[in-house]
Design an enzyme around this catalytic site. Structure first.
Site, PDB file in Angstrom:
ATOM      1  N   HIS A  17      -3.455   7.121   5.153  1.00  0.00           N
ATOM      2  CA  HIS A  17      -3.834   5.899   4.440  1.00  0.00           C
ATOM      3  C   HIS A  17      -4.995   5.214   5.151  1.00  0.00           C
ATOM      4  O   HIS A  17      -4.897   4.874   6.333  1.00  0.00           O
ATOM      5  CB  HIS A  17      -2.639   4.951   4.373  1.00  0.00           C
ATOM      6  CG  HIS A  17      -2.963   3.607   3.800  1.00  0.00           C
ATOM      7  ND1 HIS A  17      -3.545   3.456   2.565  1.00  0.00           N
ATOM      8  CD2 HIS A  17      -2.799   2.356   4.303  1.00  0.00           C
ATOM      9  CE1 HIS A  17      -3.726   2.168   2.320  1.00  0.00           C
ATOM     10  NE2 HIS A  17      -3.277   1.480   3.358  1.00  0.00           N
ATOM     11  N   ASN A  56     -10.255  -0.041   1.158  1.00  0.00           N
ATOM     12  CA  ASN A  56      -8.807   0.119   1.029  1.00  0.00           C
ATOM     13  C   ASN A  56      -8.427  -0.215  -0.414  1.00  0.00           C
ATOM     14  O   ASN A  56      -8.444  -1.380  -0.817  1.00  0.00           O
ATOM     15  CB  ASN A  56      -8.098  -0.828   2.004  1.00  0.00           C
ATOM     16  CG  ASN A  56      -6.582  -0.687   1.966  1.00  0.00           C
ATOM     17  OD1 ASN A  56      -6.026  -0.078   1.059  1.00  0.00           O
ATOM     18  ND2 ASN A  56      -5.915  -1.264   2.946  1.00  0.00           N
ATOM     19  N   HIS A 110      -3.454  19.929   7.231  1.00  0.00           N
ATOM     20  CA  HIS A 110      -4.317  18.810   6.860  1.00  0.00           C
ATOM     21  C   HIS A 110      -3.529  17.505   6.906  1.00  0.00           C
ATOM     22  O   HIS A 110      -2.321  17.478   6.631  1.00  0.00           O
ATOM     23  CB  HIS A 110      -4.894  19.015   5.453  1.00  0.00           C
ATOM     24  CG  HIS A 110      -5.602  20.327   5.278  1.00  0.00           C
ATOM     25  ND1 HIS A 110      -6.882  20.567   5.740  1.00  0.00           N
ATOM     26  CD2 HIS A 110      -5.185  21.484   4.696  1.00  0.00           C
ATOM     27  CE1 HIS A 110      -7.230  21.800   5.438  1.00  0.00           C
ATOM     28  NE2 HIS A 110      -6.221  22.378   4.810  1.00  0.00           N
ATOM     29  N   CYS A 148       0.805  -1.224   0.000  1.00  0.00           N
ATOM     30  CA  CYS A 148       0.000   0.000   0.000  1.00  0.00           C
ATOM     31  C   CYS A 148       0.837   1.272   0.000  1.00  0.00           C
ATOM     32  O   CYS A 148       0.329   2.344  -0.341  1.00  0.00           O
ATOM     33  CB  CYS A 148      -0.927  -0.001   1.216  1.00  0.00           C
ATOM     34  SG  CYS A 148      -2.098  -1.367   1.254  1.00  0.00           S
ATOM     35  N   HIS A 167      12.031   2.216   6.002  1.00  0.00           N
ATOM     36  CA  HIS A 167      11.881   0.799   5.698  1.00  0.00           C
ATOM     37  C   HIS A 167      12.513  -0.001   6.833  1.00  0.00           C
ATOM     38  O   HIS A 167      13.723   0.068   7.046  1.00  0.00           O
ATOM     39  CB  HIS A 167      12.570   0.472   4.370  1.00  0.00           C
ATOM     40  CG  HIS A 167      12.129  -0.814   3.751  1.00  0.00           C
ATOM     41  ND1 HIS A 167      12.088  -2.003   4.436  1.00  0.00           N
ATOM     42  CD2 HIS A 167      11.698  -1.102   2.495  1.00  0.00           C
ATOM     43  CE1 HIS A 167      11.660  -2.965   3.643  1.00  0.00           C
ATOM     44  NE2 HIS A 167      11.415  -2.434   2.451  1.00  0.00           N
ATOM     45  N   HIS A 174     -14.913   4.182   4.239  1.00  0.00           N
ATOM     46  CA  HIS A 174     -16.332   3.829   4.169  1.00  0.00           C
ATOM     47  C   HIS A 174     -16.829   3.789   2.730  1.00  0.00           C
ATOM     48  O   HIS A 174     -17.536   2.852   2.328  1.00  0.00           O
ATOM     49  CB  HIS A 174     -17.150   4.842   4.980  1.00  0.00           C
ATOM     50  CG  HIS A 174     -18.609   4.516   5.052  1.00  0.00           C
ATOM     51  ND1 HIS A 174     -19.532   4.997   4.146  1.00  0.00           N
ATOM     52  CD2 HIS A 174     -19.306   3.739   5.929  1.00  0.00           C
ATOM     53  CE1 HIS A 174     -20.735   4.551   4.461  1.00  0.00           C
ATOM     54  NE2 HIS A 174     -20.627   3.784   5.524  1.00  0.00           N
TER      55      HIS A 174
END
Length: 472
Positions: A353, A386, A349, A169, A252, A382
């Site tokens: 994810h 994902n 803002h 992702c 990572h 919603h």
């Protein structure tokens, strides 16, 4: 002055002026602007409601009652609504034996709609694209998906095309980083980069009974995003672009065994392949997030906030040392709450994810945010589910559709992915952001009064039996 010294002085002055001009041009070309982006809205015939998802689950004859109860419980409590999208192969009952054609059809539906719309909206011709980065974690055909875009839209023979797979992702910001660096490396020769992010759902349905591998079926949905970037101030400067990219930080933690294995593709005991999400995932996410924030904070926060945090942290440690000493070396009472950095001092803002309700809540708590700050991520989960690496662009589109992004505002993007990775970046709004985009027909309904699943009562019996562990 004699002629030779005069020519020498003039030549030196000309050289210095040229070097200064070149350096200034290089600095200008090192900037990265977001011209526009388009999120994919699949056709209405691909919507998958809770009831439809329940029907798909029932088709798996390998599932016993505990398995069925577990999956329904995950779906009902996932925070995902009734209008997300699935590949046709799943809706048509072919999830247990998908074909390569099913996978490519899912990609083509996205490419034909969103990439074409992006070119139309920006007025950029496909042959003007200098760099192409395509990222899809779970599909790697030959020729590559990047090559598929080159052929479909007739990109130039010298386009620098890259295809990223297996990065989960968080690959959206990896692709963004690669595109920006490629634009920078070409000494101004490259001007436009197309970044395409999606995920392949059709061939990756898990049909076994391992609970850690069932979760992906419940959380991931079809989607995608196409993004057009430029490093040319003539194209992106003076409000022509929507945003300008500031810093981008990648972390990572894959050298850690638990982090590396917490989200992995593997075979179950019966040889069925799926994505396993282990119970170590939340811990790995928090660790990677902390590593990322340590590098990000000094780049985006004012000195006053960094000084405040450092003072409170040193004071807390000094107080703990004094309490320890006064107790004669014995462990004292509870320490004061650990100080937190106020990231709102650096950004307005938060584009987070929408990996799941637990992921959103964990980031909210870690950053000390309020419900309004994570509303865009929750509403995206919603409405769209994902959608993997493209999810951040749906969250950004929600903010834009709500009219919340004003010139000068800064937006922090944060994403997580297998490996384990946490990537983040900060944008500054430089142009008008008033497009409703993919939210146009539904944004007025958000946020709803309640995100409770309408089938909670119908499937309420799933909560009556104890012993299941909900890994969301």
């Amino acid at each position: 002055m004699e002629l030779l010294p005069l020519l020498t002085v003039l030549l030196l002055a000309h050289t210095l002026a040229y070097l200064a001009w070149t350096a200034a041009a290089r600095r200008r070309r090192s900037r990265c602007y977001l011209l526009d982006y388009v999120c994919h809205k699949p056709s209405d015939g691909r919507k998958i409601s809770t009831e439809t998802a329940g029907d798909v689950i029932q088709r798996n004859k390998r599932l016993g009652l505990p398995d069925y109860r577990f999956l329904l419980r995950v779906i009902v409590r996932s925070g995902i609504g009734e209008e997300t999208y699935s590949p046709r192969s799943i809706l048509e009952g072919r999830e247990d034996a998908p074909s390569l054609r099913d996978a490519l059809d899912e990609m083509d539906a996205f490419l034909d709609a969103s990439v074409a719309e992006l070119f139309a909206r920006t007025g950029v011709a496909p042959r003007d694209v200098d760099v192409l980065v395509f990222n899809v974690s779970m599909l790697s055909p030959a020729p590559s998906l990047a090559s598929r875009v080159v052929r479909r839209y007739g990109l130039r023979e010298d386009v620098a095309a890259y295809n990223l797979t297996g990065m989960g992702c968080s690959a959206g910001l990896v692709a963004l980083d690669l595109a920006r660096n490629k634009l920078r490396a070409n000494n101004g020769a490259a001007r436009l980069a197309l970044v395409v992010s999606s995920e392949s759902i059709a061939p990756n349905w898990y049909s076994g009974t391992d609970k850690s591998m069932m979760l992906a079926n419940c959380l991931f949905r079809s989607g995608g995003a196409a993004v057009l970037l430029t490093n040319d101030p003539a194209l992106g400067g003076r409000g022509r672009a929507k945003m300008e990219l500031g810093c981008l930080v990648r972390a990572h933690t894959g050298a850690n065994d638990d982090a590396h294995a917490c989200a992995t593709q593997r075979e179950d005991a019966e040889g069925r392949v799926g994505i396993s999400l282990s119970k170590a995932l939340p811990k790995a996410a928090v660790r990677a997030f902390a590593v990322n924030l340590r590098r990000l904070a000094p780049r985006i926060l004012p000195v006053s906030e960094l000084a405040r945090f450092a003072f409170r942290l040193l004071s807390r440690r000094l107080l703990a040392h004094l309490n320890h000493s006064s107790a004669g070396g014995k462990k004292g009472g509870a320490d004061a709450a650990a100080p937190k950095i106020n990231f709102k001092a650096g950004v307005e803002h938060f584009c987070l994810h929408p990996g799941g309700t637990a992921v959103i809540e964990a980031v909210k708590q870690s950053l000390g945010l309020e419900d309004g700050d994570v509303e865009p991520a929750r509403m995206t989960l919603h409405r769209w589910g994902n959608t993997s690496a493209s999810s951040l662009w749906y969250v950004l589109s929600y903010m834009e559709a709500k009219g919340r992004l004003k010139k000068g505002d800064r937006v922090l993007m944060v994403t997580f992915g297998s490996g384990f990775k946490c990537n983040s970046c900060v944008w500054e709004v430089t142009g008008d952001m008033a497009d409703k985009g993919v939210w146009e027909d539904c944004v007025d309904r958000y946020p709803p009064e309640s995100l409770a699943n309408p089938y909670m009562d119908k499937f309420g019996w799933i909560n009556d039996v104890e012993g299941d562990t909900l890994m969301l």
